[in-house]
Write a protein that holds these residues in place. Structure first.
Motif, PDB file in Angstrom:
ATOM      1  N   GLU A   1       0.453  -0.966  -0.198  1.00  0.00           N
ATOM      2  CA  GLU A   1       0.407   0.098   0.408  1.00  0.00           C
ATOM      3  C   GLU A   1       0.632   1.129   0.493  1.00  0.00           C
ATOM      4  O   GLU A   1       0.874   2.553  -0.347  1.00  0.00           O
ATOM      5  N   ASN A   2       2.461   1.291   0.243  1.00  0.00           N
ATOM      6  CA  ASN A   2       3.091   2.275   0.514  1.00  0.00           C
ATOM      7  C   ASN A   2       2.724   3.653   2.042  1.00  0.00           C
ATOM      8  O   ASN A   2       2.216   4.320   1.280  1.00  0.00           O
TER       9      ASN A   2
ATOM     10  N   LEU B   1       7.097   8.285   2.485  1.00  0.00           N
ATOM     11  CA  LEU B   1       6.751   7.448   3.268  1.00  0.00           C
ATOM     12  C   LEU B   1       7.358   5.547   2.762  1.00  0.00           C
ATOM     13  O   LEU B   1       8.217   6.073   3.230  1.00  0.00           O
TER      14      LEU B   1
ATOM     15  N   THR C   1       8.047   3.755   0.393  1.00  0.00           N
ATOM     16  CA  THR C   1       8.836   3.541  -0.478  1.00  0.00           C
ATOM     17  C   THR C   1       9.737   4.652   0.000  1.00  0.00           C
ATOM     18  O   THR C   1      11.109   3.867  -0.791  1.00  0.00           O
ATOM     19  N   ASN C   2      10.095   5.741   0.318  1.00  0.00           N
ATOM     20  CA  ASN C   2      11.434   5.992   0.510  1.00  0.00           C
ATOM     21  C   ASN C   2      11.815   5.485   2.052  1.00  0.00           C
ATOM     22  O   ASN C   2      13.015   5.864   2.487  1.00  0.00           O
TER      23      ASN C   2
ATOM     24  N   GLY D   1      10.666   0.187  -6.519  1.00  0.00           N
ATOM     25  CA  GLY D   1       9.912   1.635  -6.144  1.00  0.00           C
ATOM     26  C   GLY D   1       9.155   1.266  -7.884  1.00  0.00           C
ATOM     27  O   GLY D   1       7.669   1.575  -6.624  1.00  0.00           O
TER      28      GLY D   1
ATOM     29  N   GLY E   1      -3.809   9.172  -0.722  1.00  0.00           N
ATOM     30  CA  GLY E   1      -2.292   9.696  -0.256  1.00  0.00           C
ATOM     31  C   GLY E   1      -1.455   8.949   0.549  1.00  0.00           C
ATOM     32  O   GLY E   1      -0.263   8.471   0.375  1.00  0.00           O
ATOM     33  N   GLU E   2      -2.575   8.002   0.717  1.00  0.00           N
ATOM     34  CA  GLU E   2      -1.868   6.927   1.832  1.00  0.00           C
ATOM     35  C   GLU E   2      -2.914   4.899   1.751  1.00  0.00           C
ATOM     36  O   GLU E   2      -1.924   4.985   2.632  1.00  0.00           O
ATOM     37  N   HIS E   3      -3.795   5.560   1.991  1.00  0.00           N
ATOM     38  CA  HIS E   3      -5.182   4.403   2.160  1.00  0.00           C
ATOM     39  C   HIS E   3      -4.473   3.086   0.670  1.00  0.00           C
ATOM     40  O   HIS E   3      -5.308   2.602   0.562  1.00  0.00           O
ATOM     41  N   GLY E   4      -4.245   4.034  -0.926  1.00  0.00           N
ATOM     42  CA  GLY E   4      -4.822   2.872  -1.526  1.00  0.00           C
ATOM     43  C   GLY E   4      -6.083   3.501  -2.034  1.00  0.00           C
ATOM     44  O   GLY E   4      -7.211   3.814  -2.014  1.00  0.00           O
TER      45      GLY E   4
ATOM     46  N   GLY F   1       1.247   4.818   4.862  1.00  0.00           N
ATOM     47  CA  GLY F   1       2.045   6.842   5.008  1.00  0.00           C
ATOM     48  C   GLY F   1       2.287   6.895   6.854  1.00  0.00           C
ATOM     49  O   GLY F   1       3.011   5.983   7.610  1.00  0.00           O
TER      50      GLY F   1
ATOM     51  N   VAL G   1       6.278  -1.198  -4.703  1.00  0.00           N
ATOM     52  CA  VAL G   1       6.281  -0.501  -3.330  1.00  0.00           C
ATOM     53  C   VAL G   1       4.859   0.349  -3.949  1.00  0.00           C
ATOM     54  O   VAL G   1       4.578   1.155  -5.025  1.00  0.00           O
ATOM     55  N   GLY G   2       3.767  -0.282  -3.532  1.00  0.00           N
ATOM     56  CA  GLY G   2       2.430   0.389  -4.151  1.00  0.00           C
ATOM     57  C   GLY G   2       1.925  -0.151  -4.595  1.00  0.00           C
ATOM     58  O   GLY G   2       0.548   0.626  -5.057  1.00  0.00           O
ATOM     59  N   SER G   3       1.623  -1.314  -5.454  1.00  0.00           N
ATOM     60  CA  SER G   3       1.926  -1.658  -6.202  1.00  0.00           C
ATOM     61  C   SER G   3       0.026  -2.729  -5.973  1.00  0.00           C
ATOM     62  O   SER G   3      -0.182  -3.537  -6.927  1.00  0.00           O
TER      63      SER G   3
END
Lengths: 407, 496
Positions: free
Chosen positions: B159-160, B171, B173-174, B205, B426-429, B162, B208-210
């Protein structure tokens, strides 16, 4: 810094022009560029051209995108800047400086290293994911790309990401584009995260340490909460060539922030303090790999492994390659190595595979760049990357062969 | 309510065969077949959506994950990966024709490497467990989603995720530097590691968040940071949202990046104060919590500067925490804002758009108008530093039509976020929840490019279908990767 003359020594300058595709295509805006790409003839993307000799030589007619220029949106309070891809970094840094902000990943100036002239651009910097000494604290260039517009290999104009710092809408295509060397799409417009410029800085110097001693000391310092923003070690022969003209090896730790804070942390860490101007100058040189220049007749490699393994990696490099010159940045996580001209790719890639990490050839004559510039992938990953490339650019139009022999 | 893809009748008909194949890989209780057993997995944190999974499988080794994915790939069976199931966007929502692949048994921390400032963990380790494993040595893991006690690091990668400290510390990813993943074809790929960057295409990268659509993460290496020695928080009250917003802009304009900067509107403040009695100013239209962390002299210096900026911008009250206890009390109300709102409303629907901060006052005014329009109340908590809004739409699911109205209100809020130059999440997907809104932000061409990435990783489209994209992936139709002789390879793919 000594300027390397690219004209008298062809291997370091722009490549000799090849055959029919020698003339740069006309400059233009996004629709015009899309039209050219849609014709399907291989093109090599060029803006400032300052990083062109990095990577494998691309095949194709040069597509000059320097008309894609200008800052489109910048509100300092939002910490976001949007600009066209070929906007010179100098123009961006100057706009940011007026609001006391900066690109925190500290884009390095590799013109002398690569033997190029001209203006580094935002798009080029992000496309190669080039980060300077502050990478250990602020992240890499890829961590600062928030969104973009681009043209894929079939000439379709598309966008991803956004113009806000916090966004998880859809896949993080920005990460994929940063470091893709223009092989997946031509970036036309980029939104990047910006941060306040540190109020002041100092660098602490520690003399006479071995690579092992310095790496342990850098680790110890980075493991304190004193927010070290850069950590490097230069052996004596390299340190002698810097502005500091040191007679011994040097370990350098940079502190940035409000003056009270920098003074307090410097006191806690010890060492000899450099004033802010000298500190800036020395890190600019480290970022641009100045102590290993000029690169004439040599190959310069960037070797990345787990920071604590740096001394062992350096020992192996020095023992394997006679005449190797090296220094450490990123707290040991980055070993710069200048080797007498030779095909070292197989040996270094095997070494970094064993250590865990990657070796990238940064500066060399074209003869050596035609081989494996980047760390080879496992078969499964290589197949995946090839599928990704063909997804965005089925005709292998964009910067063909720049990253891989296969695409 | 959003429509999920129709279950494939052919798969449903082969359920016994599929369960047997899973059981051959994960015997005993690790393969769950009974309806009551499967029922426990019917939803994630987006509880309005439920589905009974075809089967649940809980492997314990990477080899089992590889075998499960290979088997599903061979049989053409869909797979939904799941960590702790805390997703607020339906990322782990089961499908009736999909195997639910639970990673909850992967709970070991494999390596704590302080020399290289990283931790290697299995995907089922909770976010907070990573910090717990290193805090006695003075380190922590920075991303801190509010579900951190339960959510897993594997889910955070998907979900990447936050948290309140993203502005300064980034986040997920960083902060993730390496993963090991398994593709739907059962190939194990390692991306990144303990070193910086990876060279070549940044597949880490991209992973992350996929949202579980590209691969199954089997190991995660995260960067850990030394804990700041000092932190102080300021609790600031303002007579208007505009004054509070201008204060936020001025703090950042002064070159200060706080560790956290949170805003609450009047309804959220009141609910939080009634719940935890943190001493929030109830006369304020907006409350800001600004946390500064670092060395003592820096924190004291910046606290003074923030206080003076707030006063210049007409703060009606200002308290600076004088002890760790007081700092935590300031945060207690903010961290409990969701349950606090839960006390004043039978149900609430939490949204997650991001906007350019300069548009905040305008967005909140428009949301107030919408409250009248939809006949529902809304409380706002806001990660003010990075522009991430969490409007909480209050409703009662027992009142016919209120859930639908709440969803419509939520969608209108997100469309507004995009209209002012922001984003849907912003952060929930995206998950299921915002799937059908993707078109407000992206054109078909834009979404096709994202699908091309999906098709490179998962050509048959078996991983977590029905999430993120408003229609199933059309790898064949995209016409680039898998068209053979002009034949569409997946004519059965539906559009929804």
């Amino acid at each position: 810094m000594e300027q390397h003359d690219s004209k008298t020594e062809g291997v370091w300058g722009p490549r000799p022009q090849r055959g029919a595709g020698a003339e740069p295509l006309p400059a233009g805006g996004e629709p015009e560029l899309a039209e050219i790409i849609a014709t399907g003839a291989p093109i090599e993307i060029r803006a400032g051209g300052t990083k062109r000799p990095w990577g494998r030589p691309a095949t194709g007619t040069i597509l000059d995108i320097s008309a894609l220029r200008g800052i489109l949106d910048y509100d300092p309070a939002e910490l976001v800047l949007t600009a066209r891809a070929a906007t010179p970094l100098a123009e961006i840094e100057s706009a940011l400086a007026q609001a006391q902000q900066t690109l925190a990943f500290e884009p390095p100036d590799w013109r002398a290293l690569l033997g190029t002239e001209g203006e580094p651009t935002l798009g080029g910097t992000i496309a190669v994911n080039a980060s300077g000494p502050r990478r250990i604290r602020a992240g890499a260039a890829r961590d600062h790309l928030l969104g973009f517009r681009a043209i894929d290999g079939t000439g379709q104009i598309w966008k991803a990401g956004g113009r806000v710092v916090k966004n998880v809408t859809g896949y993080d295509m920005s990460k994929l584009m940063a470091g893709a060397f223009g092989t997946l799409s031509l970036l036309t417009e980029l939104s990047v995260r910006v941060l306040p410029r540190p109020e002041t800085e100092t660098t602490l110097l520690f003399e006479g340490e071995t690579a092992a001693g310095a790496t342990a000391a850098m680790t110890a310092a980075l493991n304190t909460p004193h927010e070290i923003s850069a950590a490097a070690w230069l052996p004596a022969d390299i340190a002698a060539r810097t502005k500091l003209a040191a007679a011994t090896s040097l370990r350098l730790l940079r502190l940035e922030g409000p003056a009270q804070s920098v003074a307090y942390r410097a006191g806690a860490l010890g060492g000899t303090q450099l004033d802010a101007a000298t500190s800036q100058a020395i890190w600019r040189d480290i970022a641009s790999v100045a102590p290993l220049l000029p690169p004439a007749g040599r190959c310069i490699w960037r070797l990345c492994t787990a920071p604590a393994l740096a001394p062992a990696l350096r020992d192996r490099v020095q023992a394997t390659f006679e005449g190797a010159e090296t220094f450490l940045d990123w707290g040991g996580g980055l070993l710069w190595a200048s080797l007498p001209k030779q095909d070292a790719a197989t040996a270094l890639h095997a070494l970094l595979h064993a250590f865990g990490g990657h070796a990238t050839l940064i500066a060399a004559s074209q003869q050596y760049r035609a081989g494996a510039v980047f760390q080879p992938r496992s078969a499964a990953q290589a197949a995946l990357e090839a599928r990704i490339k063909r997804g965005f650019d089925p005709g292998l139009v964009l910067n063909r062969f720049r990253m891989s022999e296969a695409w | 309510m959003l429509k999920m893809p129709e279950p494939l009748a052919e798969t449903l008909a082969r359920r016994a065969e599929i369960v047997a194949a899973l059981r051959a890989i994960v015997p005993g209780e690790g393969t769950i077949d009974s309806e009551t057993g499967r029922r426990a997995y019917e939803c994630d944190g987006l509880t309005a959506y439920r589905a009974l999974p075809l089967a649940v499988v809980l492997p314990e080794t990477r080899a089992q994950i590889v075998d499960i994915l290979r088997a599903c790939h061979r049989m053409g069976v869909r797979v939904v990966p799941r960590g702790a199931g805390t997703s607020l966007s339906g990322g782990a929502l089961p499908l009736e024709d999909a195997v639910l692949l639970g990673l909850g048994k992967f709970q070991r921390i494999l390596d704590i490497d302080l020399e290289n400032r990283c931790v290697v963990a299995e995907p089922g380790v909770t976010n907070l467990a990573i910090t717990h494993a290193v805090q006695d040595r003075g380190f922590y893991y920075a991303p801190d989603p509010s579900s951190q006690i339960a959510c897993t690091i594997g889910g955070n990668v998907a979900e990447n995720s936050g948290g309140v400290h993203c502005l300064k510390y980034g986040l997920t990813t960083n902060n993730v530097i390496g993963i090991e993943m398994v593709t739907i074809e059962g190939e194990v790929i390692r991306l990144g590691g303990k070193h910086y960057d990876a060279g070549g295409l940044d597949l880490l990268g991209a992973m992350v968040g996929s949202e579980g659509l590209l691969g199954v993460v089997t190991e995660v290496t995260v960067r850990i940071l030394p804990k700041p020695p000092c932190a102080r928080a300021l609790l600031l009250g303002f007579a208007s949202v505009r004054d509070a917003s201008e204060t936020v802009a001025a703090v950042i304009g002064a070159g200060i990046i706080p560790g956290g900067m949170e805003m609450m509107d009047r309804p959220a403040t009141k609910a939080a104060e009634d719940f935890v009695h943190a001493g929030y100013p109830l006369d304020a239209d907006a409350v800001l919590i600004v946390e500064l962390d670092g060395c003592g002299p820096e924190v004291d210096h910046l606290a003074d500067r923030v206080q003076s900026i707030a006063e210049t911008h007409h703060a009606t009250s200002c308290r600076v925490s004088q002890s760790e206890q007081e700092r935590l009390l300031f945060w207690a109300g903010r961290k409990a804002a969701f349950p606090a709102v839960g006390r004043i409303s039978p149900d609430y629907y939490c949204m997650d758009g991001t906007i350019p901060r300069r548009r905040l006052a305008e967005v909140l005014e428009r949301m107030q108008q919408m409250e009248a329009e939809y006949g529902l109340r809304c409380a706002n908590v806001f990660h003010a530093g990075d522009g991430n809004l969490h409007p909480l739409v209050l409703y009662d699911a027992n009142v016919p039509g209120e859930l639908d109205r709440a969803e419509e209100f939520g969608a209108a809020i997100l469309r507004l976020c995009v209209e002012v130059g922001g984003v849907l999440t912003g952060e929930h997907g995206v998950g299921v929840e915002k799937r059908d809104l993707m078109g407000t932000m992206f054109s078909k061409t834009d979404l096709d490019q994202q699908m091309r990435l999906k098709c490179a990783f998962d050509p048959p489209g078996l991983l977590n279908p029905g999430k993120v994209f408003p229609e199933l992936c059309r790898c064949a139709e995209l016409g680039r990767v898998h068209v053979h002789g002009g034949k569409t390879r997946f004519p059965e793919l539906e559009r929804f």
